[in-house]
Scaffold this active site. Structure first.
Site, mmCIF file in Angstrom:
data_model
loop_
_atom_site.group_PDB
_atom_site.id
_atom_site.type_symbol
_atom_site.label_atom_id
_atom_site.label_comp_id
_atom_site.label_asym_id
_atom_site.label_seq_id
_atom_site.Cartn_x
_atom_site.Cartn_y
_atom_site.Cartn_z
ATOM 1 N N CYS A 277 0.719 -1.058 -0.011
ATOM 2 C CA CYS A 277 0.045 -0.110 0.010
ATOM 3 C C CYS A 277 0.838 1.535 -0.030
ATOM 4 O O CYS A 277 0.362 2.199 -0.411
ATOM 5 C CB CYS A 277 -1.068 0.168 1.255
ATOM 6 S SG CYS A 277 -1.902 -1.462 1.264
ATOM 7 N N HIS B 279 -3.821 6.890 1.461
ATOM 8 C CA HIS B 279 -4.339 5.461 0.720
ATOM 9 C C HIS B 279 -5.645 5.152 1.002
ATOM 10 O O HIS B 279 -6.412 5.385 2.112
ATOM 11 C CB HIS B 279 -3.346 4.475 1.462
ATOM 12 C CG HIS B 279 -3.573 3.200 1.283
ATOM 13 N ND1 HIS B 279 -4.014 2.678 -0.123
ATOM 14 C CD2 HIS B 279 -3.866 1.982 2.031
ATOM 15 C CE1 HIS B 279 -4.335 1.384 -0.066
ATOM 16 N NE2 HIS B 279 -4.101 0.930 1.204
ATOM 17 N N ASN C 184 -9.926 -0.703 -2.557
ATOM 18 C CA ASN C 184 -8.475 -0.818 -2.163
ATOM 19 C C ASN C 184 -7.648 -1.251 -3.328
ATOM 20 O O ASN C 184 -7.650 -2.533 -3.519
ATOM 21 C CB ASN C 184 -8.334 -1.293 -0.900
ATOM 22 C CG ASN C 184 -6.898 -1.236 -0.392
ATOM 23 O OD1 ASN C 184 -6.069 -0.686 -1.412
ATOM 24 N ND2 ASN C 184 -6.739 -1.828 0.935
#
Ligand code: UT7
Length: 337
Positions: free
Chosen positions: A115, A262, A292
């Site tokens: 991430c 993020h 995501n």
């Protein structure tokens, strides 16, 4: 001194929209649970037929970024590709992307920081530019999660979150006295809690990386996460690393025009806003549409924020931040020239 300046951005998601209602048909979940706990309404997954890797999505995003920068692939002197889902075990997706771009000697580096891959990539690009090692860099974050998810109820915490996609940024070293470009970066990792979010198999540390006694349906072949532990870490560590990057850049939070976190969970980013006492319009959200997308998530949001003219004017300051597997976390502050 040369500053690392963003010249163009691009993004690409595959055409296949997967709504929460589509997931309800695959496993025991509900649109209500997913929206309430994560903010996600839909995500994009590659088609099950044919072959589409992270470099294919990255290639489409790169073409747009290059066009927006007014560059051709031949202008590039370095490629950085951030992904946790490379097309194949090796070589890296950066090399595969380089060939797709019609190049045959431009150096290509893969970054495996999940991430925070884009944040590590941006800090690396900045270091390459400031040291004179590169002048025109293509930085890509791209993921194909959908082919590696546990699409049974057992894997529902992760499967409902992850989406496929890619985004790319063209970064140029430009000589200027202005305080612009990458103002600071703060990066961290804690490998002691690597098992809080990981895919364990196949594992080269084993005598045989596909153990004969473990069926391919075993959870170790899929990503597994201690969601609540990661959630708590994110809420605790992100404000700290944001402050660290502000101190390094010698600016205060009120000088930040937009925070792009993020996109892991809308509730994490809302909690971050509350902790920093910021209006919600200072924090960018697009998790509703994409889920995501890991290494693609921050550049994808950056591209959309620029397209929507939320940022991008000369003097605008954006703060990028995130936490994910590794664990890794970080924050980069960028000022538009
Ligand atoms: O990008 C990398 C970094 N990752 C993150 O930042 C993710 C951080 N963590 C999270 O976003 C959240 O922890 C999740 C969204 C993964 C899970 O949400 P949560 O509110 O922490 O739920 P939980 O794991 O504590 O589970 C609560 C309940 C459980 O049921 P019981 O034991 O209370 O009966 C789960 O089995 O929710 C259940 N559950 C689900 N129910 C319906 C877990 N996933 C689902 C699902 N649909 N998809």
């Amino acid at each position: 001194m040369k500053k690392s300046i963003i010249k163009g951005t691009g993004m690409f998601v595959p055409p296949n929209v997967i709504t929460n209602h589509d997931l309800e048909k695959m496993l025991d979940t509900s649109d209500e649970w997913i929206k309430k706990r994560t903010g996600i309404e839909q995500r994009y997954w590659i088609n099950q037929e044919g072959e589409t890797g992270a470099s294919d999505l990255g290639f489409e995003a790169s073409k747009i970024a290059l066009k927006n920068a007014g560059w051709t692939a031949q202008d590039l002197d370095f490629i950085i590709f951030a992904t946790l889902s490379p097309d194949i075990m090796f070589p890296g997706s950066g090399c595969l992307l380089q060939a797709k771009l019609g190049l045959d000697s431009t150096p290509a580096l893969d970054i495996r920081q999940q991430c925070t891959g884009f944040l590590y990539g941006l800090a690396t690009a900045d270091a390459y530019i400031k040291s004179g090692l590169a002048g025109k860099i293509l930085l890509v974050g791209g993921e194909v999660h959908s082919s590696g998810l546990d699409k049974s109820t057992r894997g529902r915490d992760i499967t409902v979150i992850f989406g496929d996609g890619a985004a790319a940024v063209c970064i140029e070293g430009i000589e200027t006295d202005k305080n612009a470009g990458v103002l600071s970066s703060a990066l961290h990792a804690d490998g002691n809690i690597a098992d809080a979010l990981m895919t364990e198999l196949p594992a080269s540390r084993l005598p045989f990386r596909f153990p004969a006694d473990v069926p391919l349906s075993d959870p170790r072949y899929f990503p597994v996460m201690d969601g609540p532990a990661i959630f708590k870490k994110a809420v605790r560590m992100l404000p700290r690393v944001i402050n660290e990057s502000l101190e390094k850049a010698q600016i205060t939070l009120d000088k930040i025009d937009l925070i792009i976190p993020h996109q892991a969970n809308m509730r994490i980013n809302q909690a971050l806003g509350q902790f920093l006492k910021l209006d919600d319009n200072k924090i960018f959200h697009n998790i509703q549409k994409y889920g995501n997308t890991t290494a693609a998530s921050i550049p994808l949001a950056l591209h959309e924020a620029i397209e929507q003219e939320r940022i991008g004017k000369s003097g605008d300051v954006v703060l990028l931040t995130g936490l994910g597997a590794g664990l890794t976390w970080g924050s980069v502050i960028y000022k538009f020239l």
